[in-house]
Design a protein around this motif. Sequence first.
Motif, PDB file in Angstrom:
ATOM      1  N   ARG A   1      -4.989  -1.234  10.798  1.00 35.52           N
ATOM      2  CA  ARG A   1      -6.312  -0.630  10.629  1.00 35.52           C
ATOM      3  C   ARG A   1      -6.207   0.880  10.392  1.00 35.52           C
ATOM      4  O   ARG A   1      -7.055   1.466   9.718  1.00 35.52           O
ATOM      5  CB  ARG A   1      -7.184  -0.929  11.842  1.00 35.52           C
ATOM      6  CG  ARG A   1      -7.557  -2.398  11.970  1.00 35.52           C
ATOM      7  CD  ARG A   1      -8.402  -2.670  13.207  1.00 35.52           C
ATOM      8  NE  ARG A   1      -8.657  -4.088  13.371  1.00 35.52           N
ATOM      9  CZ  ARG A   1      -9.647  -4.758  12.782  1.00 35.52           C
ATOM     10  NH1 ARG A   1     -10.487  -4.117  11.975  1.00 35.52           N
ATOM     11  NH2 ARG A   1      -9.810  -6.047  13.007  1.00 35.52           N
ATOM     12  N   ARG A   2      -5.193   1.490  10.950  1.00 40.25           N
ATOM     13  CA  ARG A   2      -5.002   2.925  10.791  1.00 40.25           C
ATOM     14  C   ARG A   2      -4.454   3.274   9.408  1.00 40.25           C
ATOM     15  O   ARG A   2      -4.829   4.284   8.816  1.00 40.25           O
ATOM     16  CB  ARG A   2      -4.047   3.421  11.875  1.00 40.25           C
ATOM     17  CG  ARG A   2      -3.781   4.919  11.869  1.00 40.25           C
ATOM     18  CD  ARG A   2      -2.940   5.339  13.057  1.00 40.25           C
ATOM     19  NE  ARG A   2      -1.589   4.759  13.036  1.00 40.25           N
ATOM     20  CZ  ARG A   2      -1.149   3.859  13.904  1.00 40.25           C
ATOM     21  NH1 ARG A   2      -1.946   3.417  14.888  1.00 40.25           N
ATOM     22  NH2 ARG A   2       0.088   3.410  13.819  1.00 40.25           N
TER      23      ARG A   2
ATOM     24  N   PRO B   1      -6.332   0.983   3.614  1.00 37.60           N
ATOM     25  CA  PRO B   1      -7.674   1.426   3.219  1.00 37.60           C
ATOM     26  C   PRO B   1      -8.735   0.538   3.863  1.00 37.60           C
ATOM     27  O   PRO B   1      -8.515  -0.651   4.116  1.00 37.60           O
ATOM     28  CB  PRO B   1      -7.666   1.249   1.702  1.00 37.60           C
ATOM     29  CG  PRO B   1      -6.241   1.142   1.310  1.00 37.60           C
ATOM     30  CD  PRO B   1      -5.515   0.556   2.471  1.00 37.60           C
ATOM     31  N   GLN B   2      -9.892   1.103   4.109  1.00 35.22           N
ATOM     32  CA  GLN B   2     -10.951   0.354   4.773  1.00 35.22           C
ATOM     33  C   GLN B   2     -11.339  -0.900   3.987  1.00 35.22           C
ATOM     34  O   GLN B   2     -11.598  -1.955   4.570  1.00 35.22           O
ATOM     35  CB  GLN B   2     -12.182   1.246   4.969  1.00 35.22           C
ATOM     36  CG  GLN B   2     -13.284   0.606   5.814  1.00 35.22           C
ATOM     37  CD  GLN B   2     -12.819   0.256   7.207  1.00 35.22           C
ATOM     38  OE1 GLN B   2     -12.081   1.020   7.826  1.00 35.22           O
ATOM     39  NE2 GLN B   2     -13.228  -0.904   7.703  1.00 35.22           N
ATOM     40  N   GLU B   3     -11.361  -0.808   2.666  1.00 32.15           N
ATOM     41  CA  GLU B   3     -11.761  -1.965   1.870  1.00 32.15           C
ATOM     42  C   GLU B   3     -10.738  -3.097   1.941  1.00 32.15           C
ATOM     43  O   GLU B   3     -11.041  -4.239   1.605  1.00 32.15           O
ATOM     44  CB  GLU B   3     -11.985  -1.569   0.412  1.00 32.15           C
ATOM     45  CG  GLU B   3     -10.712  -1.239  -0.352  1.00 32.15           C
ATOM     46  CD  GLU B   3     -10.937  -1.197  -1.858  1.00 32.15           C
ATOM     47  OE1 GLU B   3     -12.058  -1.478  -2.297  1.00 32.15           O
ATOM     48  OE2 GLU B   3      -9.971  -0.873  -2.577  1.00 32.15           O
TER      49      GLU B   3
ATOM     50  N   ILE C   1      -9.352  -4.208   4.696  1.00 34.89           N
ATOM     51  CA  ILE C   1      -9.434  -4.880   5.994  1.00 34.89           C
ATOM     52  C   ILE C   1     -10.546  -5.925   5.949  1.00 34.89           C
ATOM     53  O   ILE C   1     -11.738  -5.591   5.944  1.00 34.89           O
ATOM     54  CB  ILE C   1      -9.666  -3.856   7.114  1.00 34.89           C
ATOM     55  CG1 ILE C   1      -8.484  -2.897   7.177  1.00 34.89           C
ATOM     56  CG2 ILE C   1      -9.892  -4.554   8.448  1.00 34.89           C
ATOM     57  CD1 ILE C   1      -8.680  -1.720   8.091  1.00 34.89           C
ATOM     58  N   ARG C   2     -10.155  -7.188   5.926  1.00 30.51           N
ATOM     59  CA  ARG C   2     -11.125  -8.287   5.817  1.00 30.51           C
ATOM     60  C   ARG C   2     -10.863  -9.321   6.910  1.00 30.51           C
ATOM     61  O   ARG C   2     -10.380 -10.413   6.676  1.00 30.51           O
ATOM     62  CB  ARG C   2     -11.039  -8.927   4.431  1.00 30.51           C
ATOM     63  CG  ARG C   2     -11.425  -8.015   3.266  1.00 30.51           C
ATOM     64  CD  ARG C   2     -12.900  -7.642   3.307  1.00 30.51           C
ATOM     65  NE  ARG C   2     -13.744  -8.815   3.223  1.00 30.51           N
ATOM     66  CZ  ARG C   2     -14.268  -9.309   2.090  1.00 30.51           C
ATOM     67  NH1 ARG C   2     -13.993  -8.692   0.932  1.00 30.51           N
ATOM     68  NH2 ARG C   2     -15.039 -10.368   2.094  1.00 30.51           N
TER      69      ARG C   2
ATOM     70  N   HIS D   1       0.830  -1.210   0.000  1.00 36.24           N
ATOM     71  CA  HIS D   1       0.000   0.000   0.000  1.00 36.24           C
ATOM     72  C   HIS D   1       0.865   1.261   0.000  1.00 36.24           C
ATOM     73  O   HIS D   1       0.536   2.244  -0.693  1.00 36.24           O
ATOM     74  CB  HIS D   1      -0.924   0.004   1.204  1.00 36.24           C
ATOM     75  CG  HIS D   1      -1.771   1.237   1.296  1.00 36.24           C
ATOM     76  ND1 HIS D   1      -2.692   1.580   0.330  1.00 36.24           N
ATOM     77  CD2 HIS D   1      -1.799   2.243   2.229  1.00 36.24           C
ATOM     78  CE1 HIS D   1      -3.272   2.716   0.650  1.00 36.24           C
ATOM     79  NE2 HIS D   1      -2.744   3.143   1.796  1.00 36.24           N
TER      80      HIS D   1
END
Length: 395
Positions: A103-104, A107-109, A111-112, A25
């Motif tokens: 998590r910080r 990207p939110q997508e 995180i699974r 990332h």
Amino acid sequence: MTERMFDIAIVGGGLAGGLTALAVHRAHPQLRLALFEAGEVFGGNHRWSWFASDLDDAGTDLLASFRKTEWPGGYDVAFPAHSRTLGSAYRSLASPDFDAALRRELPQEAIRTRSRVVALAANGITLDNGEHISARTVVDCRDFQPSPHLRGGWQVFMGRNLRADTPHGLARPIVMDARVAQHDAYRFVYTLPLGAEELFVEDTYYADSPVLDRNALSGRIDRYCAAMGWHGDILGGETGVLPVITGGDFAAYRRDLREPGVVQIGARGGFTHPLTSYTLPCAVANALVLAREAMLPGEQLAALFEKRAHAHWRTMRFFRRLGRMLFDAARPDERYRIFERFYRLREPLIERFYAGAPTYGDKLRILSGKPPVPVTDAVRALLGKGSPLVHEKPQ
């Protein structure tokens, strides 16, 4: 049934998977990536520690955003006939801080968590709920898989977080305290001072069997803490069983686990220090390489890491031989003598040893002098095959 598409799907949210996701990332924020973890959080319930000398500048930078505990003043080791303070800086990262940083930063997508993968292929993965997720590249970062193709022993441990009633007075980590009853294995206690009253105390065994007797180990930690004058509340803990690989048919091991076109890194891919069971330096190095080459097609990345895995296996040959002497030449209650002798050597050699990069001269120095095991037993161990790593993990 639904379907989603990612550039990179990483399976396994432990150390290797999390660091790979972060490195990719940072290098390529435009890529759609996802990190799939079966559990509730990334990193599980673990603590990873390392010497500052284990990592280069790029590796240190990758870990810079994680909250961790650092001891610039070195660490101690203690054996029945020898104790020593070494100057290498030591660092430790707990899984809650690992999870929080991912998590910080991701990207939110991406995180699974609570996403159990039941099938991997070069073009995507399938979850246990039937969801299929397409991906240009699939990266397998799951845990080590016991195999009859590999030989060795086991590192069995129980760790405990303790908040003492009074300041414990420990200035730096005790990386090995082998002044304890050995209990038919090489046993040592490992202690990290996390705060003025907080400690992490781990009871560790280089054992022939992966059996982890929780009651016995908990009682031994109780007695060790009492002997050290540490009394207080238990805040949490962890247990683990790690392989200590001393030999085997690595090509057969990789063939058994490999999915064509899937990139395989982490402990399952064979990326570990075979004697210490450390994975962090390998995980950091592989994360940076994958991030640098992330735009390659998945099949090419898989081939690249196949070559890296076999190169790592060849590089670690010296450590596997030392492991065979530890398990097959030394009596279990006398194995500590090998480490006691090792810790009399020069500190730069010790640093290179843990980093997995000993020089030719280092290897000669480690093997020279009076051996800590009988010569005939050492030769027999080197010529032998060792025990297969096929035991199941305890529940």
